[in-house]
Design a protein around this motif. Structure first.
Motif, short mmCIF file in Angstrom:
data_model
loop_
_atom_site.label_atom_id
_atom_site.label_comp_id
_atom_site.label_asym_id
_atom_site.label_seq_id
_atom_site.Cartn_x
_atom_site.Cartn_y
_atom_site.Cartn_z
N ARG A 156 51.73 38.96 35.19
CA ARG A 156 50.91 38.35 36.24
C ARG A 156 49.44 38.76 36.12
O ARG A 156 48.63 38.41 36.97
N ASP A 157 49.12 39.52 35.09
CA ASP A 157 47.72 39.91 34.87
C ASP A 157 47.00 38.82 34.10
O ASP A 157 47.53 38.31 33.11
N ILE A 158 45.81 38.49 34.56
CA ILE A 158 45.05 37.40 33.96
C ILE A 158 43.96 37.98 33.05
O ILE A 158 43.16 38.81 33.47
N LEU A 216 51.40 49.57 32.50
CA LEU A 216 52.16 49.11 33.65
C LEU A 216 53.55 49.71 33.60
O LEU A 216 54.10 49.89 32.51
N THR A 217 54.08 50.01 34.77
CA THR A 217 55.37 50.68 34.87
C THR A 217 56.42 50.02 33.98
O THR A 217 57.15 50.71 33.27
N GLU A 218 56.48 48.70 34.03
CA GLU A 218 57.60 48.00 33.39
C GLU A 218 57.57 48.11 31.87
O GLU A 218 58.60 47.94 31.21
N LEU A 223 35.38 53.92 30.50
CA LEU A 223 36.21 53.05 29.66
C LEU A 223 37.48 52.65 30.39
O LEU A 223 37.97 53.37 31.25
N ASP A 224 37.97 51.49 30.00
CA ASP A 224 39.09 50.86 30.69
C ASP A 224 40.40 51.19 29.97
O ASP A 224 40.48 51.03 28.75
N ILE A 225 41.40 51.60 30.72
CA ILE A 225 42.73 51.86 30.13
C ILE A 225 43.76 51.04 30.88
O ILE A 225 43.67 50.89 32.10
#
Ligand code: DLL
Length: 435
Positions: free
Chosen positions: A301-303, A236-238, A231-233
């Motif tokens: 910036r993630d598509i 992101l740091t920010e 499964l995908d998790i």
């Protein structure tokens, strides 16, 4: 298992009302406490009271990674130093890292949201989680660790690296779940093969994989090779480390983004204009509850694509498709846009190849050229060069047909492509090297 039934299944109308209340409070707090946000809003002549509906979020300024760097290290913090319980930081491979703070409540919320993720991924209290994300400033290790503790599973804080030892502990400590990057999971699976250990026979049931783009084909590879549900998790740091969203085991189709804590938008990469659900664009996230490091319209910036259709798991929170890649990882080869995950999908459909690959981009005269380095499976390698040349020609043709680019496909023996310990380096761009 649904960890927080009230919040995870909140009817969408109520969820939206909650989002609006939290957005208004967050904007007011940012305006009062963070000089950067006040100046950015003043420049657009936006005051906190202008935010009357959720759609008004588009009045707010975007925040970009460069601006966070400019405010290094503490310029974006919204609480006094004595309220910061913990910091994390981005890897900062290109310049200064981004330093991000958490209050105690932020840490607790992170744990709760991570716990939701573990439940959605099919863990139950009493399970064991082998956590092979790196511990330290990177949010992966500590993030899953906190999630496991909040959820009530036993955590094995292995961190990344020492791959043989990973295999030993997976065998001896009998965890039910493994968390790491998908590329590192492959590396672990390969090591197990070398040691003659069949991971499929272990009690391992679930993989919680993220921190880098990966394809459905990679999911299939990991699931069949390890005998697990993969499964995908996302995180992101920010914004917050792992746990911003996760796929549910019931549907395995898109990541539920915890909308009571995050307002997620999808915008046109070039114009920044909001796109409707179903359209592919850049993900923009506003945090609604973060105290130490609130974030207004962060351009990830993630598509990806958003989908607000109901999900069969019963959770009401919007789903984000897999992140196909980052807009800055997108290669433009002779005018065609290519994400490494598209190439990955084709390589993995080619059964005689091993799932280890890396792309090299360089300039040939005035044109960009792409070389794909990939490994042969041992049986393919044993068949000799002629046979490998035929496979390589077939892959080249598939890439031309499906992606529309011409490239060189170089098939190497096992072990030639660098193995990942965390985030895999998928692209080496020689165009950026000095002559
Ligand atoms: O990678 C946080 C994380 C740790 C997420 C562990 C999941 C698991 P950063 O190092 O700041 O944080 O990198 C964030 O990684 O903007 C995406 O480009 C990428 N990324 C994270 N999760 C996924 C995912 C962590 N599931 C950047 N699929 C993000 C694709 C992902 N890309």
């Amino acid at each position: 298992m649904i960890f927080d039934i009230d919040n995870e299944t909140l009817p969408r109308e109520k969820l939206k009302a909650l989002q609006l209340r939290r957005l208004q409070a967050m904007v007011a707090r940012c305006y009062e406490t963070v000089k950067f946000y006040r100046e950015a809003m003043d420049e657009l002549e936006i005051k906190p009271h202008h935010i009357q509906t959720l759609a008004d979020v588009k009045l707010l300024p975007f925040t970009k990674k460069e601006q966070l760097r400019d405010n290094y290290p503490y310029g974006m913090f919204a609480v006094p130093p004595d309220q910061v319980a913990r910091v994390h930081a981005s890897s900062g491979t290109s310049g200064k890292p981004v330093v991000v703070g958490y209050t105690r409540r932020d840490v607790a919320n992170w744990g709760e949201l991570g716990a939701r993720c573990l439940g959605a991924a099919g863990l139950v209290p009493g399970d064991r989680l082998h956590n092979a994300y790196g511990y330290g400033l990177f949010t992966g290790g500590m993030g899953l660790h906190g999630s496991a503790e909040a959820f009530g599973v036993t955590v094995i804080p292995m961190s990344g690296g020492q791959t043989q030892k990973q295999v030993m502990l997976l065998t001896d400590l009998a965890p039910n779940a493994l968390s790491c990057t998908p590329s590192y999971a492959l590396n672990i699976a390969e090591e197990a093969d070398k040691l003659n250990i069949d991971i499929r026979k272990l009690p391992l049931r679930v993989g919680i994989f993220g921190a880098e783009p990966w394809s459905e084909e990679m999911r299939y590879e990991l699931e069949s090779r390890m005998g697990i549900d993969a499964l995908d998790i996302y995180g992101l740091t920010e914004i917050m480390g792992p746990g911003v969203g996760v796929e549910c085991l019931a549907a395995k189709k898109g990541l539920h983004i915890w909308e009571d804590h995050f307002l997620i938008e999808c915008v046109d990469v070039d114009t920044g204009e909001p796109l409707p659900p179903g359209e592919k664009g850049e993900i923009v996230i506003t945090s609604l509850t973060r105290e130490a490091f609130p974030m207004m319209r962060f351009r990830t910036r993630d598509i990806a694509v958003l989908d607000d259709a109901p999900c069969k798991c019963g959770r009401t929170h919007v789903r984000m498709s897999r992140v196909t890649g980052r807009s800055d990882d997108m290669l433009i080869i002779r005018g065609v846009n290519v994400f490494p995950t598209q190439v990955e999908a084709i390589l993995m459909r080619t059964e005689t190849l091993s799932p280890f690959y890396q792309l090299e981009v360089f300039r040939e005269g005035h044109l960009d050229a792409l070389r794909i380095n990939v490994e042969a499976s041992p049986p393919l390698y044993a068949k000799g060069q002629d046979y490998m040349d035929r496979v390589s020609a077939k892959v080249r043709k598939d890439i031309k047909d499906f992606i529309g680019i011409s490239c060189e496909v170089k098939i190497h023996p096992t072990g030639a492509v660098e193995r990942s310990m965390g985030k895999a380096v998928r692209v080496i761009d020689h165009r950026k090297e000095k002559n």
